[in-house]
Design an enzyme around this catalytic site. Structure first.
Site, short mmCIF file in Angstrom:
data_model
loop_
_atom_site.label_atom_id
_atom_site.label_comp_id
_atom_site.label_asym_id
_atom_site.label_seq_id
_atom_site.Cartn_x
_atom_site.Cartn_y
_atom_site.Cartn_z
N CYS A 182 49.55 7.51 50.98
CA CYS A 182 50.59 8.18 50.79
C CYS A 182 51.73 6.91 50.58
CB CYS A 182 51.00 9.58 52.01
SG CYS A 182 52.64 10.23 51.55
N CYS B 137 54.21 7.89 53.97
CA CYS B 137 53.81 7.75 55.69
C CYS B 137 52.73 6.27 55.61
CB CYS B 137 53.37 8.64 56.34
SG CYS B 137 51.89 9.58 55.69
N CYS C 257 50.88 15.40 52.05
CA CYS C 257 50.63 15.14 52.95
C CYS C 257 50.67 15.22 54.18
CB CYS C 257 50.84 13.70 52.36
SG CYS C 257 50.84 12.60 54.17
N CYS D 82 53.02 12.99 56.39
CA CYS D 82 54.49 13.61 56.10
C CYS D 82 54.98 14.56 55.89
CB CYS D 82 55.05 12.14 55.19
SG CYS D 82 54.35 11.77 53.90
N CYS E 221 45.30 16.40 41.09
CA CYS E 221 46.31 16.44 40.05
C CYS E 221 47.46 15.50 40.40
CB CYS E 221 46.76 16.94 38.65
SG CYS E 221 47.44 16.01 37.83
ZN LIG Z 1 52.51 11.16 53.76
#
Ligand SMILES: [Zn+2]
Length: 166
Positions: free
Chosen positions: A83, A86, A131, A134, A154
């Site tokens: 990510c 984070c 995510c 975060c 996607c």
């Molecule tokens: Zn994250």
């Protein structure tokens, strides 16, 4: 008096944790005080400071990068995708496949890293992926994947960072 005293202790604890620069202490404290909140808590101003304008738009404002423009669209090295907000590990390169849809596509995510949310924006019925750490917007998942999982995650290249580390 007892209640007041307790309140005082809570305030002192909260204040001392807030001023503690140790991220883990702050995180633990936040988690204990707001058990319903599970995401990394940052203000919009803090996110704006940490992220590029493009990252902020996609991760925090549910933006979508233009198709066929992302740096990971046709990227097929071995490693993991994290990510961009984070650094939580989201996808392994083994799950990546060539979808020709214009965005990096994966047939499965790292367990527990993705939250699924119904998205009826733009006149479409889609499943948004975020995510779990975060709450950053990553992209959408569709049930038209060509592999045995049947899934097509996607993903915006801007939402992720590739690293060859396992
Ligand atoms: Zn994250």
């Amino acid at each position: 008096m007892k209640v007041l005293h307790l309140l005082y202790v809570v305030i002192v604890l909260f204040t001392s944790c807030q001023s503690n620069k140790d991220g883990n202490t702050l995180k633990e404290s936040t988690k204990n005080m707001n058990s319903h909140t599970k995401f990394t808590e940052k203000t919009d101003a803090e996110w704006k400071k940490e992220l590029s304008p493009e990252q902020y738009h996609i991760l925090r404002e549910n933006g979508t990068e233009a198709p066929h423009t992302g740096k990971y669209n046709l990227h097929f090295e071995n490693g993991n995708y994290y990510c961009a907000g984070c650094n939580q590990k989201l996808f392994n390169s083994e799950a990546k496949f060539r979808s020709n849809c214009g965005w990096p596509s994966f047939d499965e995510a790292i367990a527990g890293s993705i939250a699924y949310k119904e998205d009826n924006s733009h006149g479409m019925h889609r499943t948004e992926i975020r995510c779990t750490k975060c709450n950053g917007h990553i992209g959408h998942v569709f049930n038209d994947g060509p592999t045995e999982t049947g899934k097509r995650y996607c993903v915006n290249s801007i939402s992720i960072q590739f690293n060859t580390q396992k």
